[in-house]
Design an enzyme around this catalytic site. Structure first.
Site, PDB file in Angstrom:
ATOM      1  CB  CYS A   1      -0.916  -0.008   1.225  1.00 15.74           C
ATOM      2  SG  CYS A   1      -1.799   1.547   1.450  1.00 15.74           S
TER       3      CYS A   1
ATOM      4  CG  HIS B   1      -4.258   3.947   3.363  1.00 15.27           C
ATOM      5  ND1 HIS B   1      -3.264   3.261   4.060  1.00 15.27           N
ATOM      6  CD2 HIS B   1      -4.702   4.912   4.204  1.00 15.27           C
ATOM      7  CE1 HIS B   1      -3.137   3.796   5.270  1.00 15.27           C
ATOM      8  NE2 HIS B   1      -3.992   4.803   5.381  1.00 15.27           N
TER       9      HIS B   1
ATOM     10  CG  HIS C   1      -7.106   9.017   0.063  1.00 15.85           C
ATOM     11  ND1 HIS C   1      -7.212   7.696  -0.317  1.00 15.85           N
ATOM     12  CD2 HIS C   1      -7.404   9.743  -1.046  1.00 15.85           C
ATOM     13  CE1 HIS C   1      -7.557   7.629  -1.591  1.00 15.85           C
ATOM     14  NE2 HIS C   1      -7.677   8.867  -2.061  1.00 15.85           N
TER      15      HIS C   1
HETATM   16  P1  5GP Z   1      -8.105   9.010  -5.168  1.00 21.81           P
HETATM   17  O1  5GP Z   1      -8.186   9.093  -6.651  1.00 21.81           O
HETATM   18  O2  5GP Z   1      -7.855   7.581  -4.702  1.00 21.81           O
HETATM   19  O3  5GP Z   1      -9.231   9.647  -4.429  1.00 21.81           O
HETATM   20  O4  5GP Z   1      -6.852   9.883  -4.738  1.00 21.81           O
HETATM   21  C1  5GP Z   1      -5.551   9.414  -4.722  1.00 21.81           C
HETATM   22  C2  5GP Z   1      -4.664  10.617  -4.712  1.00 21.81           C
HETATM   23  O5  5GP Z   1      -3.378  10.212  -4.322  1.00 21.81           O
HETATM   24  C3  5GP Z   1      -4.529  11.292  -6.082  1.00 21.81           C
HETATM   25  O6  5GP Z   1      -4.968  12.643  -5.988  1.00 21.81           O
HETATM   26  C4  5GP Z   1      -3.049  11.178  -6.393  1.00 21.81           C
HETATM   27  O7  5GP Z   1      -2.534  12.324  -7.040  1.00 21.81           O
HETATM   28  C5  5GP Z   1      -2.438  10.953  -5.031  1.00 21.81           C
HETATM   29  N1  5GP Z   1      -1.215  10.178  -5.026  1.00 21.81           N
HETATM   30  C6  5GP Z   1      -1.033   8.957  -5.619  1.00 21.81           C
HETATM   31  N2  5GP Z   1       0.220   8.515  -5.374  1.00 21.81           N
HETATM   32  C7  5GP Z   1       0.822   9.456  -4.606  1.00 21.81           C
HETATM   33  C8  5GP Z   1       2.122   9.560  -4.048  1.00 21.81           C
HETATM   34  O8  5GP Z   1       2.987   8.690  -4.190  1.00 21.81           O
HETATM   35  N3  5GP Z   1       2.403  10.670  -3.329  1.00 21.81           N
HETATM   36  C9  5GP Z   1       1.473  11.661  -3.132  1.00 21.81           C
HETATM   37  N4  5GP Z   1       1.870  12.716  -2.414  1.00 21.81           N
HETATM   38  N5  5GP Z   1       0.238  11.605  -3.657  1.00 21.81           N
HETATM   39  C10 5GP Z   1      -0.090  10.502  -4.385  1.00 21.81           C
HETATM   40 ZN    ZN Z   2      -2.373   1.443   3.619  1.00 19.78          ZN
END
Ligand code: 5GP
Ligand code: ZN
Length: 112
Positions: free
Chosen positions: A3, A96, A98
């Protein structure tokens, strides 16, 4: 478990940390969608919003207790948006839990 956010919390992957306490870790999104785009995560791995329960919800309340301080530190005095994406239809890409904090500009009224 493979993860990426657990690795960020452990420090195995670098991140732009903006806040941390016993239960919460917050860092800058790598691909910002607004002038301020912060991710707030529980230090306990929870897959998504759909897996919140009485057993782990103290991590979620800790996140929401931390958000005002995180927003204040980020200069979001004019307001901000908190979003969590859940599952395929919610376009969740990292499994995970967020919460996105978005701000630093007038956000759209549209939410989908
Ligand atoms: P989701 O699309 O799951 O709601 O949001 C995931 C977020 O995690 C995205 O906005 C993406 O830019 C961010 N993200 C993915 N991998 C990383 C990483 O390695 N570092 C950081 N700081 N953000 C990440
Ligand atoms: Zn996790």
């Amino acid at each position: 478990m493979d993860c990426i956010f657990c690795k960020i919390i452990k420090g195995d992957i670098p991140s732009g940390k903006v806040y941390e306490n016993e239960k919460v870790y917050a860092f800058k999104d790598i691909n910002p969608q607004a002038p301020v785009h912060i991710l707030v995560v529980p230090k306990l791995h929870i897959d998504s919003c759909d897996m919140i329960s009485a057993e782990n919800s103290s991590y979620v309340s800790a996140i929401f207790e931390a958000i005002p301080a995180i927003a204040k530190e980020a200069g979001l005095s004019e307001g901000y948006r908190v979003i969590t994406n859940c599952g395929a239809h919610g376009c969740q890409s990292v499994k995970h839990l967020h919460f996105h904090i978005l701000g630093g500009k007038q956000l759209s009224e549209k939410m989908d």
